[in-house]
Design an enzyme around this catalytic site. Structure first.
Site, mmCIF file in Angstrom:
data_model
loop_
_atom_site.group_PDB
_atom_site.id
_atom_site.type_symbol
_atom_site.label_atom_id
_atom_site.label_comp_id
_atom_site.label_asym_id
_atom_site.label_seq_id
_atom_site.Cartn_x
_atom_site.Cartn_y
_atom_site.Cartn_z
ATOM 1 N N TYR A 1 17.323 8.642 -32.173
ATOM 2 C CA TYR A 1 18.084 9.514 -31.284
ATOM 3 C C TYR A 1 17.122 10.162 -30.300
ATOM 4 C CZ TYR A 1 21.335 12.797 -29.321
ATOM 5 O OH TYR A 1 22.134 13.471 -28.423
ATOM 6 N N GLN B 1 28.495 12.279 -32.112
ATOM 7 C CA GLN B 1 29.159 10.976 -32.078
ATOM 8 C C GLN B 1 28.146 9.830 -32.121
ATOM 9 O OE1 GLN B 1 29.323 13.355 -29.793
ATOM 10 N NE2 GLN B 1 29.110 12.576 -27.711
ATOM 11 N N ASN C 1 19.823 18.554 -30.631
ATOM 12 C CA ASN C 1 20.284 19.936 -30.704
ATOM 13 C C ASN C 1 20.956 20.212 -32.045
ATOM 14 O OD1 ASN C 1 22.833 18.758 -30.546
ATOM 15 N ND2 ASN C 1 23.131 19.282 -28.390
ATOM 16 N N SER D 1 10.801 24.876 -32.785
ATOM 17 C CA SER D 1 9.370 24.624 -32.824
ATOM 18 C C SER D 1 8.593 25.891 -33.164
ATOM 19 C CB SER D 1 8.906 24.068 -31.479
ATOM 20 O OG SER D 1 7.572 23.643 -31.546
ATOM 21 N N GLU E 1 4.617 24.458 -38.643
ATOM 22 C CA GLU E 1 4.725 23.116 -38.079
ATOM 23 C C GLU E 1 3.396 22.710 -37.443
ATOM 24 O OE1 GLU E 1 7.417 20.795 -34.671
ATOM 25 O OE2 GLU E 1 7.290 22.978 -34.685
ATOM 26 N N HIS E 2 2.868 23.560 -36.560
ATOM 27 C CA HIS E 2 1.592 23.320 -35.895
ATOM 28 C C HIS E 2 0.616 24.428 -36.269
ATOM 29 C CE1 HIS E 2 4.684 21.708 -32.984
ATOM 30 N NE2 HIS E 2 3.953 20.630 -33.194
ATOM 31 N N ASP F 1 0.846 16.756 -29.169
ATOM 32 C CA ASP F 1 2.202 16.460 -28.706
ATOM 33 C C ASP F 1 2.274 15.136 -27.966
ATOM 34 O OD1 ASP F 1 3.608 18.573 -29.718
ATOM 35 O OD2 ASP F 1 3.477 19.811 -27.922
ATOM 36 N N GLU G 1 17.945 8.098 -78.018
ATOM 37 C CA GLU G 1 18.856 8.579 -76.980
ATOM 38 C C GLU G 1 20.296 8.135 -77.221
ATOM 39 O OE1 GLU G 1 17.329 7.517 -73.142
ATOM 40 O OE2 GLU G 1 15.744 9.025 -73.231
ATOM 41 N N HIS H 1 20.988 -0.639 -75.001
ATOM 42 C CA HIS H 1 19.583 -0.691 -74.596
ATOM 43 C C HIS H 1 18.731 -1.209 -75.762
ATOM 44 C CE1 HIS H 1 20.905 1.885 -71.311
ATOM 45 N NE2 HIS H 1 19.670 1.929 -70.798
#
Length: 434
Positions: free
Chosen positions: A130, A191, A214, A237, A327-328, A361, A415, A420
């Site tokens: 995206y 969408q 967004n 950010s 983040e940075h 960046d 178990e 099994h």
């Protein structure tokens, strides 16, 4: 004025905790609307995509026009300035080189019981990228998202990008060309995420969706997770700069504003050990703000979410950094390696006075898609690994099973899983062996 905190003051811990607890994401009021959009795309496919594209992007298309034709991509890319295209190509080579070094090796060995064990890596079949459109178009993000997928060996990479009014961003199209992308759809928003996740008559679904967007895109990614993989739910950010008084204050001020100009909800924090230097940086921030085209955004971010934290010694910084998990992270100090060795939680670190976050960046090579909102405590930036999955394998012969099977049989019985246990016992006893 950004808030000031001082680790020597009695109320520091409460103030710092309040800073960490501050919510910067916008109000989650679009959840129901996003749910309806996703359901509509699932039910009506291309017809819904065409309607939403007309409504939100002012672009009337038919289903056959959702996908950009090769000549449309080429024509738009040709309008990209020569210097910009050259910079994108230079960046692409550095990003590819770094991500090539991430490719993992398969694992295959035989243990002391004679059992063969291993792990094999395989690329995803299809990934969806995206890309924001309009004024928030970032060609660097095309490279950062597409190239790791290419390096991993993903066979099909699909790009979705809104084109308000039909306008194609030349730099974005040039980046797509450089990255080798040719399946591009002019759709955006929730969408587009729904189309990538569930498909339509025109668009085949993908296995994972990556890329920024967004709050509508973020919420849509959250809702389709499970049907497809996603990279992360990215928030606003953020940058944390640890600096001593030997720095040029203008450099540090510009570094802080490099993230503040992204979004009013972005956050820039300075940790330093000199009050005079902190004041000089704060003054430089105000001076630089007056020169920025995105001054209103950067100023709002700095006033609402910015912070300067004064510490008695930079030895206090690693513990604070790990609690923020930024983040940075910039370590603009004389000995950044020593400080970095005591820090565990940061999306990406930039070491030394001549390594501004902005170099990461665009051009350094490591990915700029990074965990936000403290999620660096438990997650990492986008990488080749996000486009790979691993399958383990085991191979026993009769001798190997005889050595490890009895313990498995015991555990299966403990178990209460009798089938099994039976599947093991039949082989261990040689019943019906061919």
């Amino acid at each position: 004025m950004a808030r000031r905190l001082n680790s020597a003051q009695p109320g520091f811990e409460a103030e710092f905790a309040a800073l960490l607890a501050e919510r910067r994401e916008g109000p989650i009021g679009n959840t129901v609307k996003v749910t309806k959009i996703i359901a509509d795309v699932r039910a009506r496919g291309d017809a819904a995509l065409v309607e939403y594209t007309a409504r939100f992007d002012g672009l009337d298309l038919n289903a056959a026009e959702l996908r950009l034709k090769p000549d449309e991509i080429a024509a738009a890319a040709a309008e990209c300035p020569t210097a910009t295209r050259a910079a994108l190509a230079f960046a692409a080579k550095r990003i590819e080189d770094f991500h090539q070094h991430q490719l993992p090796a398969d694992l295959d060995y035989t243990d002391t019981s004679g059992v063969r064990l291993g792990m094999r890596w395989n690329a995803l079949a299809a990934a969806g990228l995206y890309v924001p459109g309009g004024t928030a178009a970032y060609p660097s993000s095309v490279l950062m998202n597409a190239i790791p997928a290419k390096v991993a060996g993903v066979a099909r990479i699909v790009m979705a990008v809104p084109t308000p009014g039909g306008a194609l961003n030349p730099a974005v199209m040039a980046a797509a060309e450089i990255a080798g992308l040719d399946e591009i759809y002019r759709i955006g928003g929730a969408q587009a995420v729904a189309a990538l996740a569930y498909g339509s008559a025109t668009i085949e679904p993908v296995d994972k969706i990556v890329g920024p967007g967004n709050e509508w895109v973020a919420e849509a990614k959250r809702q389709v997770f499970g049907t497809v993989g996603i990279d992360m739910i990215a928030g606003p950010s953020e940058i944390l700069v640890v600096a001593d008084e030997a720095n040029n204050p203008e450099w540090i001020a510009a570094d802080l504003l490099s993230q503040a100009e992204h979004d009013s909800a972005a956050q820039a924090i300075l940790i330093c050990d000199d009050a005079g230097f902190a004041n000089t940086v704060a003054k430089a921030v105000e001076e630089i703000l007056e020169t920025l085209p995105r001054r209103d955004i950067a100023s709002d971010s700095w006033q609402r979410h910015g912070a300067i934290i004064l510490v008695g010694s930079l030895a206090e910084a690693p513990a604070l950094v790990d609690r923020i998990a930024p983040e940075h992270l910039e370590l603009a100090v004389a000995e950044p390696e020593d400080l970095f060795s005591h820090i565990a939680h940061a999306g990406a670190a930039f070491l030394g006075r001549h390594t501004p976050e902005a170099v990461g960046d665009y051009i350094a090579g490591p990915n700029h898609v990074l965990p936000t909102s403290g999620s660096a405590r438990f997650s990492s930036g986008l990488s080749v690994y996000d486009f790979l999955k691993r399958s383990s394998f085991t191979a026993c012969d009769a001798t190997g099973l005889a050595k490890i099977g009895p313990a498995a049989h015991t555990l299966a019985k403990a178990e209460g899983l009798n089938a099994h246990a039976l599947s093991l016992a039949l082989r261990l006893n040689g019943d019906g062996e061919n």
